[in-house]
Design an enzyme around this catalytic site. Structure first.
Site, PDB file in Angstrom:
ATOM      1  N   GLY B  11      -6.172 -17.498   8.856  1.00 51.07           N
ATOM      2  CA  GLY B  11      -6.459 -16.071   8.855  1.00 51.07           C
ATOM      3  C   GLY B  11      -5.502 -15.355   9.794  1.00 51.07           C
ATOM      4  O   GLY B  11      -5.318 -15.765  10.942  1.00 51.07           O
ATOM      5  N   ALA B  12      -4.870 -14.300   9.286  1.00 53.21           N
ATOM      6  CA  ALA B  12      -3.851 -13.597  10.065  1.00 53.21           C
ATOM      7  C   ALA B  12      -4.246 -12.149  10.297  1.00 53.21           C
ATOM      8  O   ALA B  12      -3.419 -11.253  10.290  1.00 53.21           O
ATOM      9  CB  ALA B  12      -2.497 -13.693   9.379  1.00 53.21           C
ATOM     10  N   ALA B  15      -7.981 -11.206  14.936  1.00 52.44           N
ATOM     11  CA  ALA B  15      -8.441 -12.328  15.762  1.00 52.44           C
ATOM     12  C   ALA B  15      -7.457 -13.485  15.701  1.00 52.44           C
ATOM     13  O   ALA B  15      -7.077 -14.065  16.722  1.00 52.44           O
ATOM     14  CB  ALA B  15      -9.829 -12.786  15.321  1.00 52.44           C
ATOM     15  N   PHE B 115     -17.725   8.380  19.023  1.00 52.30           N
ATOM     16  CA  PHE B 115     -17.950   7.501  17.892  1.00 52.30           C
ATOM     17  C   PHE B 115     -19.434   7.154  17.829  1.00 52.30           C
ATOM     18  O   PHE B 115     -20.098   7.137  18.864  1.00 52.30           O
ATOM     19  CB  PHE B 115     -17.124   6.228  18.064  1.00 52.30           C
ATOM     20  N   GLN B 242     -23.950  -5.287   7.507  1.00 49.26           N
ATOM     21  CA  GLN B 242     -23.892  -3.841   7.726  1.00 49.26           C
ATOM     22  C   GLN B 242     -23.346  -3.064   6.524  1.00 49.26           C
ATOM     23  O   GLN B 242     -22.299  -3.413   5.977  1.00 49.26           O
ATOM     24  CB  GLN B 242     -22.989  -3.539   8.927  1.00 49.26           C
ATOM     25  N   HIS B 244     -21.851   0.484   5.605  1.00 46.38           N
ATOM     26  CA  HIS B 244     -21.286   1.683   6.207  1.00 46.38           C
ATOM     27  C   HIS B 244     -21.792   2.868   5.399  1.00 46.38           C
ATOM     28  O   HIS B 244     -21.738   2.852   4.172  1.00 46.38           O
ATOM     29  CB  HIS B 244     -19.758   1.615   6.179  1.00 46.38           C
ATOM     30  N   LEU B 254     -13.746   3.166   2.031  1.00 45.13           N
ATOM     31  CA  LEU B 254     -14.318   3.704   3.253  1.00 45.13           C
ATOM     32  C   LEU B 254     -13.798   5.087   3.611  1.00 45.13           C
ATOM     33  O   LEU B 254     -12.603   5.326   3.652  1.00 45.13           O
ATOM     34  CB  LEU B 254     -14.013   2.751   4.397  1.00 45.13           C
ATOM     35  N   GLU B 257     -15.668   6.673   9.919  1.00 43.06           N
ATOM     36  CA  GLU B 257     -16.683   7.286  10.744  1.00 43.06           C
ATOM     37  C   GLU B 257     -16.093   8.439  11.561  1.00 43.06           C
ATOM     38  O   GLU B 257     -16.811   9.331  12.015  1.00 43.06           O
ATOM     39  CB  GLU B 257     -17.247   6.217  11.684  1.00 43.06           C
ATOM     40  N   ARG B 288     -24.707   3.099  12.231  1.00 44.92           N
ATOM     41  CA  ARG B 288     -24.496   2.983  10.791  1.00 44.92           C
ATOM     42  C   ARG B 288     -25.733   2.574  10.005  1.00 44.92           C
ATOM     43  O   ARG B 288     -25.986   3.101   8.928  1.00 44.92           O
ATOM     44  CB  ARG B 288     -23.385   1.964  10.547  1.00 44.92           C
ATOM     45  N   HIS B 357     -19.974  -3.402   4.334  1.00 45.04           N
ATOM     46  CA  HIS B 357     -18.845  -3.187   5.227  1.00 45.04           C
ATOM     47  C   HIS B 357     -18.546  -4.333   6.171  1.00 45.04           C
ATOM     48  O   HIS B 357     -17.398  -4.738   6.324  1.00 45.04           O
ATOM     49  CB  HIS B 357     -19.122  -1.913   6.036  1.00 45.04           C
ATOM     50  N   ARG B 399     -23.678  -3.817  14.134  1.00 45.05           N
ATOM     51  CA  ARG B 399     -22.480  -3.598  14.951  1.00 45.05           C
ATOM     52  C   ARG B 399     -22.222  -2.113  15.145  1.00 45.05           C
ATOM     53  O   ARG B 399     -22.385  -1.321  14.221  1.00 45.05           O
ATOM     54  CB  ARG B 399     -21.265  -4.234  14.268  1.00 45.05           C
TER      55      ARG B 399
END
Lengths: 248, 586
Positions: B11-12, B15, B115, B242, B244, B254, B257, B288, B357, B399
């Site tokens: 995975g790139a 993280a 936020f 979650q 959104h 999306l 927010e 959310r 989301h 989250r």
């Protein structure tokens, strides 16, 4: 439901031809939706790259009725009902399969560029930058690496000088580093000698196709070319440098 | 082909790349990704990344931690949350030093904006006073994730990380509780490559594609989580998914927010601002899960707006913000609304509906990203996970916006550090069985099995049912029905015929493998949701509407049982440090 005729290039590195498909679509669908429908119902083996379907990842670059575009941002209903929508892979990079091309050359160019080198902080003080200065870098940072600019660049597309010029995408990358308020690396000699800034003759084709509306030529390439000219061709500055001993 | 690397990161996104940056140069490091690294889903995060920098107003990491704990509906592990919020300012400055161009204040500092769910006490001397929104989100125009991803990628290039782009993960090799590597398929040739490693990190992202309406890109099929699950490891808190609140109607794309952060208002068919009722203090800036439920509740109460295809939506009104704010602060929203819906947000409202989301659940880890083998806290040797695929858990039951980008860089780095420490004494361990043979036999089975089922049809059936029965509102009857649907779909899966038999860029084959992963993920979500008889955060049981702290202050650890029949569930206690659970009102 709306009907549309598609003509899609099918083939591989050895060659190929256009194949016709007729499909019914919903209003509001984009060309990528249509291609995915064709893939699901009529051609399971259609080679196609896509990911975000929102114009942000840069995967689905192709040539639609001769225009380089992101398939996910191109509404099918923008084409007339009786027209045929012709889809082919980008021309500048070798075909792997159908609409998928080999983009690895681009990633090799990125590796050649000396990385960001920030000025040292004095006694751990925090950096201050004005939004005005950051604006320029943020504009270049909009790039999603769809490589449509690379695809239309005459130097790469028609003259096939991939060994001489890094192309608009990487001129923008270089500009984002050269104009970064904190960066201290000097890339100007390499921009002239290794990355081939002189090859660009400012036809602005790259700017025209940029889905992120980056002013590639005006805001990126021209200022960089000017820096090269100042360094290497301005006689007054050259004299100044001789006497002052300054590098820049 | 067999490759040997000290560490393999799968995975790139944020993280994976942040972890790769942290690996010292003396160790070989490979990053495998099924798309080119800069196409990873981190790149679509728009709004920002939170840190209590106090650049715009007084703030403290404790405020941030309090909000995160409260936002998680007290299911987040408070030790991990404290680590994350305390480390956040450092993480932001570090990104700036890597070259990330954050937007600025007039004094030239990193700018911050409000936020959803991020607050501070109105009276700084009284932590119990009314909480008001605070400017805590650092941003780079409205493409924070994209710029972060590019900056991290370039730092990896600088550090000469080896990338294997367009390689698709096919197997995770764990033998005797030791992770020995992975196998992956080169998408351009369909060749299987074995990556023999001293340790492996999964940073494989989320699984929004399990739902019909999702903001997640095509890649979000939970491959990493599913492979860990298939390898017999538990998954944690899978019931917490979650939605959104503001996805473009019908498409799920999306709308950031930031649209509400800048002052956008959600309105029903009577043009009433709906959040006045559901969260009277913070209104449209409520977290959310609450806003998503409010939207569905309005639609159920007959106050949605009827769309051309017979489905309902709610309006996001931005018209009062003026063209300048819309073009300057949230320009992308205009592009989306115009292209996909033919709507001009400066003049008319944008039709929205909640969109799948973010996965709060995933592969359980401790706060050093070591993967847990069980609910008791034992770890798997040489196996790490970070980012959305992992469950630390800092997000608990829900989250907060901007905390995902923060999670990536904080825990990506911690993982990289832990791996570097591990590599000082680690060595390669031989494979007990040939991993290449196993991967090839799976491919051969999929390509040669006979049947009439189609991948796309099964996937659609799964996604639509998950949306309806295991989405925002849940109840026992629906979840039981979903359970049997998943079982049926798994049987149908064995009758899929992959139409494309070719070797080059065979997306038909890849999507078929991804579907197996989605089916397992759906099973884990649904069974965990059926088991948790309370409502908390994003998990809302209509038949158990209250939060039940007495019985459910614990994490779900679900395991695919060995005979492949029924799942098994165990629990791990929530870690509490200083924040006492209280009612979650905004």
């Amino acid at each position: 439901m709306i009907e549309r005729n598609f003509k899609i290039w099918r083939g591989n590195s050895k060659g190929g031809d256009f194949v016709n498909y007729k499909i019914s679509i919903d209003e509001g669908m984009v060309v990528l939706d249509a291609l995915k429908l064709i893939q699901a119902d009529q051609a399971n083996d259609l080679g196609l790259r896509w990911n975000c379907k929102a114009g942000k990842c840069g995967s689905c670059s192709m040539e639609i009725n001769g225009k380089p575009k992101l398939a996910c941002m191109d509404r099918v209903t923008d084409y007339k009902e009786d027209s045929q929508i012709t889809v082919r892979p980008v021309k500048t990079f070798p075909v792997i399969k159908d609409l998928v091309t080999d983009l690895s050359w681009n990633y090799e160019q990125n590796k050649r560029i000396p990385p960001f080198k920030p000025k040292p902080r004095e006694n751990g003080a925090k950096y201050r930058m004005q939004q005005e200065d950051v604006d320029r870098v943020q504009e270049f940072r909009k790039c999603i690496e769809c490589y449509l600019c690379q695809n239309v660049c005459h130097i790469l597309r028609d003259q096939e000088k991939k060994n001489k010029f890094v192309g608009p995408r990487f001129m923008i990358r270089l500009a984002s580093l050269e104009m970064h308020p904190l960066d201290t690396e000097d890339r100007i000699p390499a921009i002239k000698n290794e990355y081939g800034s002189g090859y660009c003759n400012i036809t602005k084709c790259c700017t025209e196709v940029c889905p992120e509306s980056i002013k590639i030529t005006d805001n990126g390439i021209i200022p960089i070319k000017e820096r090269v000219v100042d360094r290497f061709y301005d006689p007054v500055l050259k004299l100044f440098r001789v006497f002052s001993g300054s590098k820049k | 082909m067999i490759h040997k690397f000290d560490v393999v990161i799968v995975g790139a996104g944020g993280a994976g790349l942040r972890a790769a940056v942290e690996i010292p140069k003396e160790y070989s490091c490979a990053v495998i990704s099924k798309v080119f690294p800069t196409r990873s889903h981190t790149g679509t995060a728009q709004g920002g990344v939170c840190a209590a920098l106090s650049n715009e107003e007084d703030d403290s990491w404790l405020n941030h931690a309090f909000d995160t704990v409260k936002g998680s509906d007290y299911l987040g592990d408070q030790d991990a949350i404290e680590i994350m919020c305390q480390d956040a300012p450092r993480a932001i400055i570090e990104l700036e030093h890597m070259g990330m161009p954050f937007s600025r204040t007039p004094e030239g500092k990193i700018a911050q904006r409000k936020f959803g769910g991020h607050t501070k006490p109105e009276n700084p001397n009284d932590p119990n006073s009314k909480r008001i929104p605070v400017k805590r989100a650092c941003y780079s125009a409205d493409r924070t994730g994209h710029v972060m991803l590019q900056t991290l990628y370039e730092t990896c290039i600088k550090n000469q990380v080896n990338f294997f782009s367009e390689y698709f993960l096919t197997d995770l090799i764990i033998e005797d509780n030791t992770c020995k590597g992975v196998t992956a398929l080169d998408i351009a040739t369909s060749d299987i490559h074995v990556f023999h490693a001293k340790c492996v990190m999964f940073a494989t992202g989320g699984y929004g594609r399990v739902y019909r309406i999702t903001s997640n890109a095509h890649v979000g099929t939970g491959d990493g989580c599913a492979l860990a699950y298939q390898a017999g490891l538990p998954l944690e808190d899978m019931e917490f998914y979650q939605f959104h609140p503001t996805g473009l109607w019908r498409l799920g794309i999306l709308v950031s927010e930031a649209a509400r952060g800048e002052g956008g208002i959600l309105r029903n068919n009577k043009n009433e601002p709906i959040m006045e009722v559901y969260a009277p203090i913070v209104k449209d800036l409520a977290p959310r899960d609450m806003v998503s439920r409010a939207i569905i509740s309005e639609i159920r109460a007959g106050r949605g707006i009827l769309g051309s295809d017979g489905t309902y939506y709610i309006n996001l009104d931005l018209t009062h913000l003026g063209k300048e704010v819309i073009d300057e602060k949230i320009p992308e929203i205009t592009g989306f609304a115009r292209t996909y819906l033919g709507v001009e947000p400066t003049k008319e409202s944008v039709p929205i509906q909640p969109t799948a989301h973010y996965a709060m659940g995933g592969i359980p880890t401790n706060y050093d990203t070591e993967v847990l083998a069980d609910h008791k806290g034992n770890t798997v040797k040489g196996f790490y996970a970070a980012g959305e695929c992992a469950c630390v858990s800092v997000h608990g039951a829900n989250r907060l916006g901007t905390n995902s980008l923060l999670d990536l860089v904080v825990f990506g780095r911690r993982g990289g550090k832990k791996i570097a420490e591990f590599l000082k004494t680690a060595d390669y361990t031989d494979f007990d069985s040939d991993p290449k043979e196993r991967a090839n036999s799976t491919l051969a089975r999929l390509l040669n099995q006979a049947g009439n089922e189609k991948t796309s049809a099964i996937r659609r059936e799964l996604q639509e049912n998950m949306m309806e029965k295991c989405g925002i509102f849940r109840n026992e009857a629906d979840l039981k029905q979903m359970k049997s649907i998943i079982k049926q779909l798994k049987q149908k899966y064995n009758n899929i015929t992959v139409q494309d038999k070719g070797k080059v860029f065979n997306t038909d084959l890849l999507e078929t493998i991804e579907l197996a992963n989605l089916l397992d993920i759906a099973e884990a979500i649904n069974d965990s949701a059926l088991n948790r008889t309370e409502s908390r955060g994003a998990h809302d049981r209509e038949d158990f509407p209250a939060r039940d702290d007495k019985n459910w202050m614990k994490h779900t650890f679900i395991r695919k049982s060995s005979d492949g029949e029924e799942t098994k569930i165990a629990y791990k206690k929530v870690v509490k440090t200083r924040f006492e659970p209280m009612e979650r009102k905004y």
